[in-house]
Design a protein around this motif. Structure first.
Motif, mmCIF file in Angstrom:
data_model
loop_
_atom_site.group_PDB
_atom_site.id
_atom_site.type_symbol
_atom_site.label_atom_id
_atom_site.label_comp_id
_atom_site.label_asym_id
_atom_site.label_seq_id
_atom_site.Cartn_x
_atom_site.Cartn_y
_atom_site.Cartn_z
ATOM 1 N N ARG A 1 26.407 39.701 44.236
ATOM 2 C CA ARG A 1 27.516 40.430 43.628
ATOM 3 C C ARG A 1 27.114 41.898 43.511
ATOM 4 O O ARG A 1 25.978 42.211 43.182
ATOM 5 C CB ARG A 1 27.841 39.900 42.225
ATOM 6 C CG ARG A 1 27.986 38.384 42.149
ATOM 7 C CD ARG A 1 29.235 37.892 42.860
ATOM 8 N NE ARG A 1 29.360 36.444 42.770
ATOM 9 C CZ ARG A 1 29.350 35.629 43.807
ATOM 10 N NH1 ARG A 1 29.207 36.108 45.035
ATOM 11 N NH2 ARG A 1 29.498 34.336 43.650
ATOM 12 N N CYS B 1 24.370 35.809 41.638
ATOM 13 C CA CYS B 1 25.484 35.178 40.937
ATOM 14 C C CYS B 1 25.014 34.264 39.802
ATOM 15 O O CYS B 1 23.822 34.005 39.627
ATOM 16 C CB CYS B 1 26.316 34.373 41.929
ATOM 17 S SG CYS B 1 25.469 32.906 42.560
ATOM 18 N N ALA C 1 23.350 39.562 38.209
ATOM 19 C CA ALA C 1 24.606 40.324 38.152
ATOM 20 C C ALA C 1 25.199 40.248 36.746
ATOM 21 O O ALA C 1 25.629 41.251 36.182
ATOM 22 C CB ALA C 1 25.604 39.817 39.193
ATOM 23 N N ALA D 1 32.038 43.087 38.901
ATOM 24 C CA ALA D 1 31.250 43.002 40.135
ATOM 25 C C ALA D 1 32.086 42.283 41.183
ATOM 26 O O ALA D 1 32.873 41.399 40.864
ATOM 27 C CB ALA D 1 29.950 42.249 39.894
ATOM 28 N N ARG D 2 31.894 42.678 42.431
ATOM 29 C CA ARG D 2 32.605 42.011 43.525
ATOM 30 C C ARG D 2 31.627 41.156 44.307
ATOM 31 O O ARG D 2 30.430 41.427 44.358
ATOM 32 C CB ARG D 2 33.269 43.026 44.443
ATOM 33 C CG ARG D 2 32.299 43.886 45.216
ATOM 34 C CD ARG D 2 33.057 44.822 46.174
ATOM 35 N NE ARG D 2 32.144 45.741 46.816
ATOM 36 C CZ ARG D 2 31.450 45.456 47.929
ATOM 37 N NH1 ARG D 2 31.586 44.292 48.519
ATOM 38 N NH2 ARG D 2 30.631 46.349 48.455
ATOM 39 N N SER D 3 32.163 40.120 44.925
ATOM 40 C CA SER D 3 31.350 39.308 45.815
ATOM 41 C C SER D 3 31.070 40.105 47.081
ATOM 42 O O SER D 3 31.956 40.778 47.601
ATOM 43 C CB SER D 3 32.077 38.019 46.188
ATOM 44 O OG SER D 3 31.341 37.319 47.175
ATOM 45 N N ALA E 1 36.632 39.839 43.035
ATOM 46 C CA ALA E 1 35.735 40.427 42.043
ATOM 47 C C ALA E 1 35.888 39.638 40.750
ATOM 48 O O ALA E 1 36.810 38.823 40.599
ATOM 49 C CB ALA E 1 36.074 41.900 41.828
#
Length: 107
Positions: free
Chosen positions: A53, A64, A72, A85-87, A95
């Motif tokens: 992330r 993750c 994260a 947070a975005r993948s 996100a």
């Protein structure tokens, strides 16, 4: 409002009459694309991760919540204003707001 703020919105939950809102979209900043090959903290300590992330406030790449160290999530808790947070997994485009516990999708 910057490009990243416009790029994300709360994913619709069809089971809810009133849709939730994320109060943290204003915290997003311009973050350059990541070139890291793994979780920054796991790479530094020699531990393993499951998925990655990227913080949408500073670009920090962490692992993750399914990973042993959950870097994260720990990053989001440890830094004011770093809620989302975005993948960065291939094929994933979503996100997560750790504070509001909401999925976000591209706007």
């Amino acid at each position: 409002m910057n490009e990243q703020q416009r790029a994300w919105r709360v994913a619709v939950d069809p089971g809810l009459v009133v849709q939730p809102a994320c109060a943290h979209l204003d915290d997003l900043r311009e973050v350059p694309p990541t070139t890291t090959v793994g979780c920054e903290d796991c790479l530094r300590t020699g531990t393993t991760w499951v998925h990655l992330r990227a913080c949408l406030s500073c670009g920090h790449v962490g692992c993750c919540d399914s990973s042993p160290k959950q870097h994260a999530h720990r990053h989001a808790e440890a830094h004011d204003g770093h809620h989302i947070a975005r993948s960065i997994e291939p094929g994933e485009d979503w996100a997560w707001c750790y504070t509001d516990e909401l999925f976000l999708q591209p706007g």
